[in-house]
Design an enzyme around this catalytic site. Structure first.
Site, mmCIF file in Angstrom:
data_model
loop_
_atom_site.group_PDB
_atom_site.id
_atom_site.type_symbol
_atom_site.label_atom_id
_atom_site.label_comp_id
_atom_site.label_asym_id
_atom_site.label_seq_id
_atom_site.Cartn_x
_atom_site.Cartn_y
_atom_site.Cartn_z
ATOM 1 N N CYS A 15 9.985 72.873 16.766
ATOM 2 C CA CYS A 15 10.686 73.203 15.939
ATOM 3 C C CYS A 15 10.604 74.743 15.851
ATOM 4 O O CYS A 15 9.768 74.860 15.009
ATOM 5 C CB CYS A 15 11.173 72.273 14.491
ATOM 6 S SG CYS A 15 11.332 70.703 15.280
ATOM 7 N N ALA A 57 11.484 77.902 15.345
ATOM 8 C CA ALA A 57 12.172 78.464 14.454
ATOM 9 C C ALA A 57 11.282 79.252 13.063
ATOM 10 O O ALA A 57 10.819 77.530 12.505
ATOM 11 C CB ALA A 57 13.657 78.786 14.036
ATOM 12 N N PRO A 58 11.217 80.053 12.293
ATOM 13 C CA PRO A 58 11.498 81.752 12.642
ATOM 14 C C PRO A 58 9.783 82.243 14.214
ATOM 15 O O PRO A 58 11.190 83.407 14.695
ATOM 16 C CB PRO A 58 11.267 82.261 11.656
ATOM 17 C CG PRO A 58 10.054 81.654 11.141
ATOM 18 C CD PRO A 58 9.978 80.340 11.240
ATOM 19 N N GLY A 59 9.510 81.065 14.332
ATOM 20 C CA GLY A 59 8.794 81.764 15.693
ATOM 21 C C GLY A 59 7.560 82.749 15.549
ATOM 22 O O GLY A 59 6.603 83.017 16.718
ATOM 23 N N SER A 60 6.897 82.399 14.351
ATOM 24 C CA SER A 60 5.816 82.876 14.054
ATOM 25 C C SER A 60 4.335 81.644 15.210
ATOM 26 O O SER A 60 3.853 82.506 15.792
ATOM 27 C CB SER A 60 4.582 82.662 12.744
ATOM 28 O OG SER A 60 5.559 83.957 11.634
ATOM 29 N N LYS A 61 4.785 80.881 15.094
ATOM 30 C CA LYS A 61 3.742 79.596 15.938
ATOM 31 C C LYS A 61 3.882 80.162 17.912
ATOM 32 O O LYS A 61 3.030 80.146 18.576
ATOM 33 C CB LYS A 61 3.930 78.611 15.673
ATOM 34 C CG LYS A 61 2.858 78.221 14.145
ATOM 35 C CD LYS A 61 3.170 77.014 14.079
ATOM 36 C CE LYS A 61 3.351 76.155 12.741
ATOM 37 N NZ LYS A 61 4.313 77.258 11.151
ATOM 38 N N ASP A 78 14.656 74.680 18.546
ATOM 39 C CA ASP A 78 15.034 74.803 17.191
ATOM 40 C C ASP A 78 16.825 74.720 16.927
ATOM 41 O O ASP A 78 17.592 75.175 18.286
ATOM 42 C CB ASP A 78 14.787 76.365 16.090
ATOM 43 C CG ASP A 78 14.807 75.969 15.099
ATOM 44 O OD1 ASP A 78 13.828 75.480 14.574
ATOM 45 O OD2 ASP A 78 15.927 76.197 14.113
ATOM 46 N N CYS A 115 4.283 71.274 6.892
ATOM 47 C CA CYS A 115 3.835 72.024 5.101
ATOM 48 C C CYS A 115 3.948 71.554 3.927
ATOM 49 O O CYS A 115 4.259 71.654 2.943
ATOM 50 C CB CYS A 115 4.793 73.913 5.130
ATOM 51 S SG CYS A 115 5.899 73.477 5.260
#
Length: 890
Positions: free
Chosen positions: A197, A199-203, A229, A356
């Site tokens: 999963c 998005a948004p792509g930071s990880k 995603d 989170c």
């Protein structure tokens, strides 16, 4: 896609609020900015009577988490106090970037000192500081919220620095706790990684940094990252985020995570010499064919959708809408996604499950259910010795479930009419009680024997179910099949004998999970669990799902092509060799049953029926292919082959030898740089290919497998843009394609033609003035040599010496080069103005030169170069500024 804000579609929440005529709290008109931030609320109220501050109180939230005891009683007030404060900003330096050491040094020696007086939080001693638990001081915590960064004039220079570096890709804005899960994955450059999963792509960007960190110039890591995603719009945001990394080792897909394709195929149909990396043969356990090939992963990041109450500090609107049912509603989906991740994980691999959310129903309950379903095949790792400076709390072994105003301590407390919504896996033991029913008034004191439906459709009684050792039972409730776990006789779970007690206590080592709370390190909240796969998953005794349902038939039709469609340069136009078989995976079959079938049941598939279905699909695909090829060439767009996934551009190997050889000859690309099998396009028409992408060996092998299994992967983006079609107002060039800025670092060590070395003075002038005539260069010898280059794209390399050096150019990790266009009378830069400004600033720091802004350049000509370049701007407007880029939605 349309450009600008007007071309974007509304977000899901915004569309829903529009339909329901609900007020969008984020779109309230803003009051004029106040000179005093401390009085902003009062000024907003006076200037705009309709403005209301976000409520930071929810009695149901407080009651729920007090009862769950996620924090000791004595810490409760501090916990709530911090939770109601704005979230400090944080960012991470791209460790694989060329200037990451310079950026870190600038933060340590410049901004930390210049911002010393800007401390606004009583709990913070420094305005900015490196996160102590993140390796090598590459992640930084700011003592400012996003609003303060925008409003405070003293922070303007720092804010501009952050926006520019984020746009370039040198840093990534990301919540501090969101950086934690990838660190516990223990990723290495040769690993095949799935971000389920993404998005948004930071990880995902963080994972790309890790695999590229130690890569030598001109080489690629052996690893592969597949970022997935379910939402198409969020996939676009993911693509925008990750393209700043310029990686040839990334594939972006668009699937439901719980049904992510397995991409399994019989090994007899693969080129075994080229299949490696993430493509593995499963371990022999007596249930699978030894020659089967499957896309398996060394690491899986399972950051699942959740209620998101850990993000209250950056999304205060959650205070208003939070309720206990949010966590209950996503529990089953979270279990499904986590189990799919375990199934796709290699034996010996590691999966990180994270949310989170602070809710144990979304956290410990999901991890416990994964461990129960996996048996001895999966263990929960104790990683307390890793990242010792990260403050974390152990996971809970005891919790309750809240439903319709009731506190439930065990599944036996769940009213029968609610057992379709509240499932046993939500409770610590994961077990249900035996349903007791009165048979008749005459047998008032006797227990009935409810009949249950087995997986084969036969009716058996409950006693037989116990004798067979099953831990499931099936009952019917209002005509709907309900699967319930039955407590086995040898259960070791601790049950409550008194309804006034707190209830069940899990026997699983859930204390090895981690819960990060806001008041521990002035951050958001997060939950993390690290799972290790010890052996292949055993077949569920109840589901008895046919393994043949996830495989292709042993024999494929002669129409099946073992390779991807190719582009040929024949006179008759492009030819397409398409794979038309579609593998019916177990996940695809379950997709249609999710809404009516409990997740404990898997669908049994008849191999013969599956084969027949595939043959029909194959024949239909062949008919479509023939009809497409018969269409006139004039029907642009309609004749484009879409492959299996409608509306998605096809992925096609580019193998036009004429164009490839012309590229090699024009730029002098060494034969040691592999082109064959590494170039792909998203257009099957050879005459309309605007961009050519380069993919690593691991991505190439994954693409081959994907075509051999009938294009199970829905690929939205992949690879590194290396060549772009070019046109010029000054006449035709000898080459149809120029080297893109993204692909230049990879190709640079292999280029021997159209490349020049330039002094710092002329390099600076190029970046400042953009277009310089040959006679106007400081070094006349350089101008003369540049004039003798062939018309078209060329490469200019910075010579760190004071004068132009005609000797052989030495290329290493510190080499700085830009792409230029050689015209008839001048040299023009093919680098954006933002990139030029950033490069000037980096050089001024590294070389100790005077810092010069492009805006200060006298007579600066900011016009575009003479050449016209086809730029890919489809998703450039998805993130408008530095603040938007930080949105980390789980």
């Amino acid at each position: 896609m349309g450009g600008g804000r007007g071309g974007q579609k509304r977000g899901r929440t915004q569309r829903r609020h529009f339909r329901q005529n609900r007020e969008n709290v984020w779109k309230k008109s803003r009051a004029l900015p106040s000179d005093n931030d401390n009085n902003s609320n009062s000024n907003n109220t006076s200037n705009n009577p309709d403005w209301q501050p976000f409520a930071t109180q929810n009695l149901a939230f407080e009651e729920y988490y007090k009862e769950q005891e996620i924090v000791p009683v004595e810490e409760w007030e501090e916990f709530l106090h911090v939770l109601r404060k704005p979230l400090p900003a944080a960012f991470r330096i791209n460790s694989s970037g060329q200037f990451f050491k310079d950026i870190r040094s600038q933060l340590e020696n410049d901004f930390m000192k210049s911002l010393e007086s800007e401390v606004t939080d009583d709990n913070e001693l420094e305005a900015i500081r490196p996160l102590p638990w993140y390796p090598e001081n590459l992640a930084w915590h700011l003592n400012f919220s996003r609003m303060q960064l925008r409003k405070n004039q003293t922070l303007e220079r720092f804010h501009e620095f952050l926006k520019q570096e984020n746009e370039i890709g040198n840093i990534t804005r990301q919540e501090a706790v969101s950086m934690v899960p990838p660190l516990f994955l223990d990723v290495r450059p040769d690993h095949c990684v799935l971000d389920m999963c993404a998005a948004p792509g930071s990880k995902t960007f963080q994972l790309l940094e890790i695999i590229h960190q130690s890569t030598e110039p001109g080489s690629l890591p052996d690893g592969l990252i597949i970022a997935n995603d379910v939402d198409v719009q969020r996939c676009n945001l993911l693509i925008h985020q990750t393209k700043r990394m310029c990686s040839a080792n990334l594939i972006v897909t668009n699937h439901e995570a719980q049904h992510f394709p397995s991409c399994s195929v019989n090994g007899n149909f693969l080129d075994k010499g080229s299949i490696d990396g993430g493509l593995a043969s499963p371990q022999s356990n007596g249930a699978e064919e030894p020659n089967k090939r499957q896309l398996l992963f060394d690491r899986v990041l399972c950051d699942v959708p959740c209620s998101g109450d850990g993000t209250l500090r950056k999304a205060p609107d959650i205070w208003r809408k939070w309720n206990a049912g949010m966590g209950n509603g996503v529990h089953r989906l979270q279990v499904q996604i986590a189990m799919r991740g375990i199934a796709l994980l290699k034996v010996g691999g590691r999966m990180v499950y994270s949310t989170c959310s602070m809710n144990p129903v979304e956290n410990e309950a999901v991890v416990a259910e994964v461990l129960r379903r996996s048996g001895d095949a999966v263990e929960l790792l104790d990683v307390s010795a890793e990242l010792p400076q990260l403050v974390r709390r152990p996971g809970l072994r005891q919790w309750k479930v809240r439903d319709k105003g009731l506190w439930l301590t065990s599944y036996k407390d769940v009213p029968k009419y609610r057992r379709t919504g509240i499932v046993p896996s939500m409770f610590p033991s994961g077990e249900s009680c035996v349903v007791e029913e009165r048979v008749s008034d005459d047998l008032e004191n006797e227990m009935g024997k409810p009949e249950i439906e087995s997986e084969t459709g036969n009716l058996t009684d409950l006693k037989g179910s116990h004798q067979n050792g099953s831990n499931h039972m099936t009952t019917t409730d209002g005509g709907e099949t309900v699967i319930e776990l039955v407590q086995p006789p040898n259960s070791t779970a601790v049950q409550s004998s008194d309804t006034d007690c707190k209830g069940e206590v899990s026997v699983l080592p859930l204390e090895h999970c981690m819960r990060i709370l806001p008041h521990d390190q002035n951050s958001g909240a997060f939950f993390i669990a690290v799972l290790h796969k010890l052996s292949p998953l055993q077949e569920n005794p109840i589901s008895k799902c046919s393994k043949k349902g996830t495989l292709l038939p042993k024999k494929l039709s002669d129409d099946i092509i073992e390779d991807m469609p190719e582009i040929s340069s024949s006179k008759d136009g492009p030819s397409q060799n398409l794979v038309s078989a579609e593998a019916a995976s177990n996940a695809d079959l379950l997709d249609k049953q999710t809404s009516i079938m409990p997740m404990e049941i898997s669908l049994e598939v008849d191999a013969n029926e599956n084969t027949t279905k595939e043959n029909k699909l194959e024949a239909k695909a062949c008919e479509n292919r023939e009809s497409d090829l018969e269409r006139p060439k004039g029907e642009k767009g309609k004749s484009q082959i879409q492959g299996k996934w409608r509306g998605v551009d096809p992925v096609v190997f580019f193998r036009d030898d004429t164009i490839i050889n012309s590229i090699r000859n024009f730029y002098g690309v060494s034969e040691s740089f592999p082109f064959d099998g590494h170039l792909v396009t998203r257009n099957s028409d050879v005459h309309h290919v605007k961009r050519i992408y380069y993919v690593s060996k691991s991505v190439r092998d994954a693409l081959k497998l994907n075509f051999q299994v009938g294009q199970q992967l829905k690929i939205t983006s992949l690879g590194l843009k290396i060549f772009e079609r070019q046109t010029s107002k000054e006449g035709p060039s000898q080459i149809a394609y120029r080297i893109s800025s993204e692909g230049l670092p990879l190709l640079l060590p292999y280029i021997s033609k159209q490349i020049l070395s330039v002094s710092y003075a002329d390099f600076e002038h190029l970046l400042r003035y953009r277009i310089i005539k040959f006679a106007d260069f400081v070094d006349a010898a350089f101008g003369e040599k540049a004039s003798k280059l062939m018309l078209g794209c060329c490469i200019v390399v910075l010579n760190t010496g004071d004068q132009y050096s005609p000797e052989t150019i030495v290329l290493d990790a510190s080499t700085i080069a830009i792409g230029c266009w050689k015209g008839k009378t001048n040299l023009s830069v093919m680098v954006s103005q933002t990139d030029s400004q950033e490069l000037l600033e980096r050089l001024s720091v590294r070389l100790g030169k005077d810092k010069v802004s492009l805006a200060q350049a006298d007579g600066c000509d900011s016009s575009e170069p003479v050449m016209a370049v086809d730029e890919n701007a489809n998703d450039a407007d998805l993130i408008e500024d530095f603040e938007t880029a930080e949105q980390e939605v789980s």
